[in-house]
Design an enzyme around this catalytic site. Sequence first.
Site, PDB file in Angstrom:
ATOM      1  N   LYS A  10       0.761  -1.185  -0.008  1.00 60.49           N
ATOM      2  CA  LYS A  10      -0.062   0.058   0.030  1.00 60.49           C
ATOM      3  C   LYS A  10       0.945   1.206  -0.060  1.00 60.49           C
ATOM      4  O   LYS A  10       2.017   1.430   0.151  1.00 60.49           O
ATOM      5  CB  LYS A  10      -0.920   0.096   1.337  1.00 60.49           C
ATOM      6  N   TYR A  51     -13.268  -1.352  -2.927  1.00 62.24           N
ATOM      7  CA  TYR A  51     -13.454  -1.541  -1.672  1.00 62.24           C
ATOM      8  C   TYR A  51     -14.966  -1.165  -1.281  1.00 62.24           C
ATOM      9  O   TYR A  51     -15.505  -0.886  -0.159  1.00 62.24           O
ATOM     10  CB  TYR A  51     -12.566  -0.461  -0.779  1.00 62.24           C
ATOM     11  N   THR A  93      -5.317  -7.523  10.354  1.00 55.51           N
ATOM     12  CA  THR A  93      -5.319  -6.390  10.173  1.00 55.51           C
ATOM     13  C   THR A  93      -5.133  -5.066  10.788  1.00 55.51           C
ATOM     14  O   THR A  93      -4.526  -3.998  10.525  1.00 55.51           O
ATOM     15  CB  THR A  93      -7.176  -6.114   9.772  1.00 55.51           C
ATOM     16  N   ARG A 107       2.767  -6.574   9.444  1.00 54.76           N
ATOM     17  CA  ARG A 107       1.639  -5.487   9.743  1.00 54.76           C
ATOM     18  C   ARG A 107       2.256  -5.100  11.345  1.00 54.76           C
ATOM     19  O   ARG A 107       2.183  -3.718  11.680  1.00 54.76           O
ATOM     20  CB  ARG A 107       0.428  -5.756   9.970  1.00 54.76           C
ATOM     21  N   ASN A 117      -2.000   0.079   6.893  1.00 57.55           N
ATOM     22  CA  ASN A 117      -1.252  -1.267   7.517  1.00 57.55           C
ATOM     23  C   ASN A 117      -0.525  -1.953   6.449  1.00 57.55           C
ATOM     24  O   ASN A 117      -0.578  -3.048   6.367  1.00 57.55           O
ATOM     25  CB  ASN A 117      -2.401  -2.210   7.816  1.00 57.55           C
ATOM     26  N   HIS A 120      -1.998  -5.446   1.383  1.00 54.93           N
ATOM     27  CA  HIS A 120      -3.296  -6.208   1.204  1.00 54.93           C
ATOM     28  C   HIS A 120      -3.083  -7.834   0.922  1.00 54.93           C
ATOM     29  O   HIS A 120      -2.165  -7.771   0.101  1.00 54.93           O
ATOM     30  CB  HIS A 120      -4.063  -5.469   0.445  1.00 54.93           C
ATOM     31  N   GLU A 131      -9.917  -9.981  -7.533  1.00 53.57           N
ATOM     32  CA  GLU A 131      -8.929  -8.795  -7.184  1.00 53.57           C
ATOM     33  C   GLU A 131      -7.789  -8.996  -8.375  1.00 53.57           C
ATOM     34  O   GLU A 131      -7.274  -7.881  -8.619  1.00 53.57           O
ATOM     35  CB  GLU A 131      -8.549  -8.992  -5.866  1.00 53.57           C
TER      36      GLU A 131
HETATM   37  P1  CMP Z   1      -7.446  -4.646   3.533  1.00 50.52           P
HETATM   38  O1  CMP Z   1      -6.803  -5.917   3.864  1.00 50.52           O
HETATM   39  O2  CMP Z   1      -6.787  -3.813   2.467  1.00 50.52           O
HETATM   40  O3  CMP Z   1      -9.122  -4.708   3.675  1.00 50.52           O
HETATM   41  C1  CMP Z   1      -9.800  -3.524   4.095  1.00 50.52           C
HETATM   42  C2  CMP Z   1      -9.099  -2.404   4.618  1.00 50.52           C
HETATM   43  O4  CMP Z   1      -9.744  -1.579   5.399  1.00 50.52           O
HETATM   44  C3  CMP Z   1      -7.946  -2.927   5.587  1.00 50.52           C
HETATM   45  O5  CMP Z   1      -7.071  -3.584   4.963  1.00 50.52           O
HETATM   46  C4  CMP Z   1      -7.409  -1.577   6.248  1.00 50.52           C
HETATM   47  O6  CMP Z   1      -6.665  -0.932   5.589  1.00 50.52           O
HETATM   48  C5  CMP Z   1      -8.853  -0.775   6.186  1.00 50.52           C
HETATM   49  N1  CMP Z   1      -9.433  -0.424   7.510  1.00 50.52           N
HETATM   50  C6  CMP Z   1      -9.262   0.683   8.205  1.00 50.52           C
HETATM   51  N2  CMP Z   1      -9.712   0.666   9.467  1.00 50.52           N
HETATM   52  C7  CMP Z   1     -10.297  -0.525   9.705  1.00 50.52           C
HETATM   53  C8  CMP Z   1     -10.740  -1.216  10.822  1.00 50.52           C
HETATM   54  N3  CMP Z   1     -11.001  -0.690  12.075  1.00 50.52           N
HETATM   55  N4  CMP Z   1     -11.211  -2.673  10.682  1.00 50.52           N
HETATM   56  C9  CMP Z   1     -10.666  -3.223   9.466  1.00 50.52           C
HETATM   57  N5  CMP Z   1     -10.036  -2.474   8.621  1.00 50.52           N
HETATM   58  C10 CMP Z   1      -9.889  -1.180   8.569  1.00 50.52           C
END
Ligand code: CMP
Length: 148
Positions: A10, A51, A93, A107, A117, A120, A131
């Site tokens: 990211k 998303y 996450t 992470r 984070n 992905h 995806e």
């Molecule tokens: P990703 O695996 O890309 O999938 C959804 C994304 O939402 C996640 O990683 C984070 O970057 C983002 N995100 C931000 N805040 C939250 C949260 N509180 N819980 C889960 N995902 C979050």
Amino acid sequence: VLQLTLAVIKPDAVAHPLMLEALHQRILDNSFVIVRCKDLVWRRQDSERFYAEHSGRFFYQRLVEFMSSGPMRAYVLAREDAIRHWRDLMGPTKVFRARHTSPASIRAQFGLTDTRNTTHGSDSVESAEREIRFFFPEFYVEDWMKKE
Ligand code: CMP
């Protein structure tokens, strides 16, 4: 069983050259084959589309903004059980949880916040297909699988 997954570094991690290098090395060190790799920048609407399932969540706006804030790097990765292995490598996450439960994970080591984070990864065979198509529309999963 041989699997493909989509992995993304990211914008927070791509912006930092040493972090980008370290994450690329992690991929190589963990027996993944890099099938495709490209750097790209999302427009806001790409981010919203990718998303869409999170629209309505409290973090949606900041997520959409963050993911279209700068360059990122996308990979199609292959290995047996690639989806689970990449997710294990990333860790949970939420950065706070990652640091507690999986301190060696990506992470835990590089994540800044729950939004920023660093990486992905697809969470199922179905989402990997969707995806990969989203990031690499010119790549045909089925054709690649047949050739292997
Ligand atoms: P990703 O695996 O890309 O999938 C959804 C994304 O939402 C996640 O990683 C984070 O970057 C983002 N995100 C931000 N805040 C939250 C949260 N509180 N819980 C889960 N995902 C979050």
